[in-house]
Design a protein around this motif. Structure first.
Motif, PDB file in Angstrom:
ATOM      1  N   LYS A 233      25.696  38.249 -16.082  1.00 23.55           N
ATOM      2  CA  LYS A 233      26.491  38.118 -14.865  1.00 23.55           C
ATOM      3  C   LYS A 233      25.671  37.470 -13.750  1.00 23.55           C
ATOM      4  O   LYS A 233      24.443  37.522 -13.766  1.00 23.55           O
ATOM      5  CB  LYS A 233      27.008  39.487 -14.428  1.00 23.55           C
ATOM      6  CG  LYS A 233      28.020  40.085 -15.394  1.00 23.55           C
ATOM      7  CD  LYS A 233      28.548  41.417 -14.885  1.00 23.55           C
ATOM      8  CE  LYS A 233      29.579  41.994 -15.868  1.00 23.55           C
ATOM      9  NZ  LYS A 233      30.094  43.320 -15.410  1.00 23.55           N
ATOM     10  N   LEU A 234      26.387  36.875 -12.804  1.00 26.34           N
ATOM     11  CA  LEU A 234      25.738  36.183 -11.698  1.00 26.34           C
ATOM     12  C   LEU A 234      25.338  37.183 -10.621  1.00 26.34           C
ATOM     13  O   LEU A 234      26.189  37.792  -9.967  1.00 26.34           O
ATOM     14  CB  LEU A 234      26.666  35.125 -11.107  1.00 26.34           C
ATOM     15  CG  LEU A 234      26.097  34.276  -9.970  1.00 26.34           C
ATOM     16  CD1 LEU A 234      24.932  33.416 -10.459  1.00 26.34           C
ATOM     17  CD2 LEU A 234      27.178  33.394  -9.353  1.00 26.34           C
ATOM     18  N   LEU A 235      24.031  37.336 -10.418  1.00 24.08           N
ATOM     19  CA  LEU A 235      23.514  38.238  -9.405  1.00 24.08           C
ATOM     20  C   LEU A 235      23.377  37.547  -8.056  1.00 24.08           C
ATOM     21  O   LEU A 235      23.573  38.165  -7.007  1.00 24.08           O
ATOM     22  CB  LEU A 235      22.152  38.793  -9.843  1.00 24.08           C
ATOM     23  CG  LEU A 235      21.380  39.634  -8.827  1.00 24.08           C
ATOM     24  CD1 LEU A 235      22.182  40.877  -8.442  1.00 24.08           C
ATOM     25  CD2 LEU A 235      20.021  40.026  -9.384  1.00 24.08           C
ATOM     26  N   GLY A 236      23.037  36.259  -8.069  1.00 24.65           N
ATOM     27  CA  GLY A 236      22.854  35.555  -6.806  1.00 24.65           C
ATOM     28  C   GLY A 236      22.683  34.064  -7.012  1.00 24.65           C
ATOM     29  O   GLY A 236      22.574  33.574  -8.141  1.00 24.65           O
ATOM     30  N   ILE A 237      22.659  33.341  -5.891  1.00 28.76           N
ATOM     31  CA  ILE A 237      22.439  31.893  -5.893  1.00 28.76           C
ATOM     32  C   ILE A 237      21.050  31.630  -5.323  1.00 28.76           C
ATOM     33  O   ILE A 237      20.756  31.977  -4.174  1.00 28.76           O
ATOM     34  CB  ILE A 237      23.506  31.169  -5.040  1.00 28.76           C
ATOM     35  CG1 ILE A 237      24.902  31.365  -5.648  1.00 28.76           C
ATOM     36  CG2 ILE A 237      23.188  29.687  -4.912  1.00 28.76           C
ATOM     37  CD1 ILE A 237      25.078  30.746  -7.025  1.00 28.76           C
ATOM     38  N   ASN A 238      20.193  31.018  -6.135  1.00 29.78           N
ATOM     39  CA  ASN A 238      18.819  30.742  -5.716  1.00 29.78           C
ATOM     40  C   ASN A 238      18.823  29.765  -4.541  1.00 29.78           C
ATOM     41  O   ASN A 238      19.501  28.738  -4.587  1.00 29.78           O
ATOM     42  CB  ASN A 238      18.011  30.161  -6.871  1.00 29.78           C
ATOM     43  CG  ASN A 238      17.950  31.116  -8.047  1.00 29.78           C
ATOM     44  OD1 ASN A 238      17.816  32.327  -7.874  1.00 29.78           O
ATOM     45  ND2 ASN A 238      18.057  30.587  -9.259  1.00 29.78           N
ATOM     46  N   THR A 239      18.043  30.075  -3.513  1.00 28.99           N
ATOM     47  CA  THR A 239      18.137  29.257  -2.302  1.00 28.99           C
ATOM     48  C   THR A 239      16.815  28.895  -1.666  1.00 28.99           C
ATOM     49  O   THR A 239      16.711  27.883  -0.984  1.00 28.99           O
ATOM     50  CB  THR A 239      19.033  29.962  -1.251  1.00 28.99           C
ATOM     51  OG1 THR A 239      19.300  29.075  -0.186  1.00 28.99           O
ATOM     52  CG2 THR A 239      18.356  31.216  -0.700  1.00 28.99           C
ATOM     53  N   ALA A 240      15.750  29.694  -1.829  1.00 31.18           N
ATOM     54  CA  ALA A 240      14.504  29.400  -1.113  1.00 31.18           C
ATOM     55  C   ALA A 240      13.320  30.013  -1.831  1.00 31.18           C
ATOM     56  O   ALA A 240      13.465  30.949  -2.623  1.00 31.18           O
ATOM     57  CB  ALA A 240      14.571  29.946   0.319  1.00 31.18           C
ATOM     58  N   ILE A 241      12.136  29.458  -1.540  1.00 30.55           N
ATOM     59  CA  ILE A 241      10.892  30.009  -2.072  1.00 30.55           C
ATOM     60  C   ILE A 241       9.832  29.997  -0.980  1.00 30.55           C
ATOM     61  O   ILE A 241       9.882  29.202  -0.049  1.00 30.55           O
ATOM     62  CB  ILE A 241      10.357  29.216  -3.286  1.00 30.55           C
ATOM     63  CG1 ILE A 241      10.068  27.757  -2.887  1.00 30.55           C
ATOM     64  CG2 ILE A 241      11.285  29.304  -4.452  1.00 30.55           C
ATOM     65  CD1 ILE A 241       9.361  26.956  -3.963  1.00 30.55           C
ATOM     66  N   PHE A 242       8.889  30.924  -1.102  1.00 32.38           N
ATOM     67  CA  PHE A 242       7.650  30.809  -0.355  1.00 32.38           C
ATOM     68  C   PHE A 242       6.710  29.966  -1.192  1.00 32.38           C
ATOM     69  O   PHE A 242       6.648  30.100  -2.416  1.00 32.38           O
ATOM     70  CB  PHE A 242       7.014  32.187  -0.127  1.00 32.38           C
ATOM     71  CG  PHE A 242       7.491  32.869   1.115  1.00 32.38           C
ATOM     72  CD1 PHE A 242       7.307  32.287   2.357  1.00 32.38           C
ATOM     73  CD2 PHE A 242       8.124  34.094   1.052  1.00 32.38           C
ATOM     74  CE1 PHE A 242       7.746  32.912   3.505  1.00 32.38           C
ATOM     75  CE2 PHE A 242       8.566  34.729   2.189  1.00 32.38           C
ATOM     76  CZ  PHE A 242       8.373  34.145   3.427  1.00 32.38           C
ATOM     77  N   SER A 243       5.979  29.083  -0.538  1.00 35.45           N
ATOM     78  CA  SER A 243       5.039  28.249  -1.273  1.00 35.45           C
ATOM     79  C   SER A 243       3.817  27.986  -0.419  1.00 35.45           C
ATOM     80  O   SER A 243       3.908  27.796   0.785  1.00 35.45           O
ATOM     81  CB  SER A 243       5.681  26.918  -1.669  1.00 35.45           C
ATOM     82  OG  SER A 243       4.753  26.115  -2.367  1.00 35.45           O
TER      83      SER A 243
END
Length: 478
Positions: A233-243
């Motif tokens: 199931k879809l838990l979330g939409i990936n949107t950002a990272i710390f880098s």
């Protein structure tokens, strides 16, 4: 992919080194605990989940019209730049910029969810399915505040594979998850990890901040891709990272927009209506440890109500200044950001229970989810003529406009929405989001008050404005 730069690389590498040393010291005991004892354990794999979910994850390619100034090569010489600075002669030209991202099919008819920043300003959107078929996509809805967008492709009646949105409040820290997307444009890629944290509110990539944090590798191009659970199931939409690197590489700290917020945006798109969110109708602050002690609570967490909009949903529910909001529909409220998220994910018109702390006692009230009212009407006006406000655009403030402009509890008055360059208003340093309080002795409550003040003939002007909560008086004489 939204990249949040940090300087944590040295500390990160130190932690990795320490982990490796500790792992080597205890390797025999770890192996003794994890050696497979059956064929089923040897064959343990994420493959069935990937086969089930990956067909619903798509690649998104966009074209954007980019304006740039073409400067003759002669003027690139430092000699000319010394005299011309950034005002070099040349002509403006347009070129097509390209970007890539990911998306998730959430309805069989071709409805796709992705990030707003993936398709922002795009003139052309192309969707590539997992089976390599390509479709032109239409933008149905885009919401900068949540960083979500909904696309539609014409499947000519064919039913596409989809991902079911789960209740993202049922997830726990430590649960296994998979991230599926198109990092760096290499093609569909699957990475695994765990839910590292919940309810992250200090990320700064969207107005509604309540992110799921994961250590599943997420990289540029994963934006809009799926974070899925092991039940597919879809838990979330990936949107950002710390880098910590300039190329935006993953260091194991990624963020996803919870499915419960995604569901709200998808429903609006399906119904073909403008996205309207429920509104708290209060101003407040986080309940810290000192405040908790004063209120007789044994720990921090919650929102202390400082102001209630008259006639708004909180007022009708019986909430008043000094109350502490502890939960919404049984879900804990940690701070102001989590309260905004909880309220915004309630369908407008639905009733839920809010738990309060009042007079050192718990109390429950019923809240009817309602949008922010646009009262009074904004009556947007461009100021013209021979006066210091000429060149500005003003409007009546209301809760709806305050929400639109992210002004919090600044609910009334007359706001400056825009200021034209080189105009009289620009010359006196008037700025967008300034609040007009007084013009030549006339108290300003509505746009009509400004018009009345400007109709009076005068040579000298006295303006009182509020900027970021501070009053400023401008004395202007001819």
């Amino acid at each position: 992919m939204r990249i949040l730069q940090t300087n944590l690389l040295p500390a990160f590498l130190s932690i990795v080194a320490l982990f490796l040393v500790q792992s080597n010291l205890s390797v025999s005991s770890v192996h003794a605990q994890t050696v497979p004892t059956s064929q089923a354990q040897i064959n343990l794999s994420f493959s069935p989940v990937v086969k089930q979910t990956s067909p619903a994850v798509v690649n998104i390619f966009t074209k954007t019209l980019v304006k740039e100034r073409a400067v003759p090569s002669l003027f690139n010489d430092p000699f000319f730049r010394k005299f011309f600075g950034n005002n070099l002669p040349g002509r403006e030209r347009k070129r097509m910029g390209r970007s890539l991202g990911s998306g998730v099919i959430v309805r069989e008819n071709g409805l796709i969810v992705t990030n707003h920043h993936v398709i922002d300003s795009a003139t052309e959107i192309q969707v590539v399915l997992a089976d390599r078929r390509e479709f032109s996509a239409e933008l149905v809805l885009s919401d900068k505040d949540t960083d979500l967008a909904i696309l539609k492709i014409d499947t000519e009646g064919e039913k596409l594979p989809t991902l079911e949105l789960m209740d993202s409040d049922t997830i726990d820290v430590g649960d296994l998850v998979l991230a599926i997307g198109n990092p760096f444009g290499v093609g569909q890629t699957v990475t695994s990890g765990i839910v590292s944290a919940l309810a992250r509110t200090q990320v700064g990539v969207a107005d509604f901040q309540f992110f799921i944090q994961t250590d599943a590798a997420i990289n540029p191009g994963n934006s809009g891709g799926a974070l899925v659970t092991l039940d597919g199931k879809l838990l979330g939409i990936n949107t950002a990272i710390f880098s910590s690197s300039r190329n935006g590489g993953s260091v194991g700290i990624g963020f996803a927009i919870p499915a419960n917020m995604v569901r709200t945006v998808v429903h609006s798109a399906e119904e073909g209506r403008e996205l309207v969110r429920a509104w708290p109708g209060i101003a407040g602050q986080d309940l810290n440890a000192d405040l908790a002690l004063g209120f007789g609570l044994n720990r921090p967490g919650g929102v202390v109500v400082s102001n209630v909009y008259p006639g708004g949903p909180a007022d009708k529910a019986g909430i008043r200044g000094g109350d502490v909001i502890l939960s919404v529909a049984g879900k804990e409220v940690i701070n102001v950001e989590s309260l905004r998220f909880r309220i915004a994910t309630i369908p407008v018109g639905e009733k839920v229970e809010l738990e309060l702390w009042r007079g050192r006692k718990a109390k429950t009230v019923t809240y009817l989810a309602s949008p922010a009212p646009e009262t009074p009407k904004r009556n947007e006006q461009e100021i013209r003529g021979s006066n210091p406000l000429a060149g500005s655009v003003i409007a009546n403030l209301s809760p709806a406009l305050a929400e639109e402009l992210h002004l919090g509890s600044l609910w009334e008055g007359v706001i400056v929405k825009n200021v034209a360059r080189r105009s009289p208003a620009h010359r006196i340093s008037l700025q967008p989001q300034d609040i007009l309080l007084n013009v030549n002795g006339v108290k300003i409550n509505r746009v009509s008050d400004v018009e009345k003040a400007l109709n009076k003939k005068t040579k000298n002007w006295t303006l009182v404005i509020s900027r970021e909560g501070r009053k400023r008086t401008l004395e202007l004489k001819r």
